[in-house]
Write an enzyme that holds these catalytic residues in place. Sequence first.
Site, short mmCIF file in Angstrom:
data_model
loop_
_atom_site.label_atom_id
_atom_site.label_comp_id
_atom_site.label_asym_id
_atom_site.label_seq_id
_atom_site.Cartn_x
_atom_site.Cartn_y
_atom_site.Cartn_z
N HIS A 160 25.24 38.99 43.82
CA HIS A 160 24.50 39.49 44.99
C HIS A 160 23.70 40.76 44.71
CE1 HIS A 160 28.26 41.76 45.55
NE2 HIS A 160 28.89 40.69 45.93
N TYR A 176 30.42 48.51 37.48
CA TYR A 176 31.12 47.83 38.58
C TYR A 176 31.37 48.80 39.72
CZ TYR A 176 34.48 44.72 40.86
OH TYR A 176 35.12 43.91 41.75
N ASP A 186 39.84 43.71 43.64
CA ASP A 186 38.55 44.19 43.14
C ASP A 186 38.55 45.64 42.68
OD1 ASP A 186 37.03 41.92 43.15
OD2 ASP A 186 36.26 42.16 45.17
N HIS A 231 37.32 46.30 48.54
CA HIS A 231 36.10 46.76 49.17
C HIS A 231 35.75 46.00 50.45
CE1 HIS A 231 33.19 43.56 47.54
NE2 HIS A 231 34.39 43.20 47.14
N ASP A 247 34.41 34.52 45.67
CA ASP A 247 34.67 34.44 44.23
C ASP A 247 36.17 34.43 43.94
OD1 ASP A 247 34.45 37.05 45.27
OD2 ASP A 247 34.17 37.92 43.29
N HIS A 255 38.59 40.78 38.24
CA HIS A 255 37.44 40.54 37.38
C HIS A 255 37.62 41.32 36.09
CE1 HIS A 255 35.06 38.50 40.41
NE2 HIS A 255 35.18 39.51 41.24
N GLU A 259 36.97 37.14 49.70
CA GLU A 259 35.61 36.88 49.23
C GLU A 259 35.59 35.60 48.40
OE1 GLU A 259 31.84 39.42 47.42
OE2 GLU A 259 33.86 40.25 47.31
N HIS A 296 42.32 38.87 48.60
CA HIS A 296 40.95 39.17 49.03
C HIS A 296 40.25 37.85 49.34
CE1 HIS A 296 37.10 40.96 49.42
NE2 HIS A 296 36.73 40.98 48.17
#
Length: 400
Positions: free
Chosen positions: A27, A194, A166, A147, A85, A227, A83, A81
């Site tokens: 993004h 990051y 994250d 986040h 991904d 990640h 999100e 989380h």
Amino acid sequence: MSHFEAIKISDDIYWVGAIDWELRNFHGYQTSRGSTYNAFLIVDERPTLIDAVKAPFLDEMLARVASVIDPSKIDVVVSNHAEMDHSGGLPRLLERVAPSTVLASPNGVKALQAHFHWDKAIQAVKDGSTLSLGKNTLRFVETKMIHWPDSMFSYVEEQGVLFSNDAFGMHLASTERFVDELDQAVTDVEAAKYYANIILPLSPIVGKLLERLPKLGFDLKLIAPDHGPLWRQDLQRIIGAYARWAEQRPTRKAVLVYDTMWHSTESMAHVIAEGIAKGGARPVLMPLSGSHRSDIATEILDAGALLVGSPTINNQLYPTVADAISYLKGLNRKNLVGAAFGSYGWNAKAVPLLDAALTDMGVQLLGEGLRVNYVPDAEALAACRALGERVAARLQENQA
């Protein structure tokens, strides 16, 4: 036989994630080294999966699980989380595995339902609550807005393993699973990038979390983000970096972001940089003809000044400059001084627009922006050099 295998990272705990070698855009953040979607399997009386993966990578994750246990034996799934991904593979995972328990934070339950429009029985876990898996105990810590509102940590008390979703991660595809197996120069840059592009706007919340961490009584042995590689050595290196980045202290580094039409704004940038260097500060030039917005954000992370240059085009900012300003504004970097500059033809609107944009970003301007009609002459270039020296002097004052 599967071509994908789990990697043991601690007693009873395996990495069962996926490697995304092709990812180049997250993004708007340029991920030039790809990424990983980390998921973790705890083999215990209640086999537990910590997080899932992006939807296209579910089969890779399940193949890694299958190299350790039959995936149908997974009894607990924890979503730290929501999100996509991390959660994108959840719908198909829950159909294939059918765990008895799916856990998320209270906001995570809402987010998963909003994402997938399902009525699954997801159990909300409270901050500080625990779950016994047999030999191992999971403790859940809400980390709202690091986040997303739903974010939380999961901690294996007996082994000192922190699943930090994250936080403390980086976008970096590799077959190595641990930070200490990789070139430190690479991991330092990717961790900073990051933070700068994802975590930076939330720095006040990061500061509060880091103050809270010692009170949680964690005996950290391993930090496992969602990640990039995992931290098993010198954990204070990444925790200390987060503390430093969250403070957003200005340094004697000045970042010059600019684009140019006929090299006039470029010439101004070069001479301003000379003045900055002459004054004892360090200029970093980021021409938008070849600098990505996410790399600019990374440079600004440890800077003390931001200078932005643009020619006027159609009574507006140059398009690449407008793009960069919009992106940087959202990241909300604090404690910067700065200035605007640029060349113009018959209309000098770009520099006042930059003055307004930088002010709106909270950048402390060192006076009205510097405007030059068409090609800068000797007098104009002398003004550019003087601006650079003034920036350096202010940075030196801020360091005193």
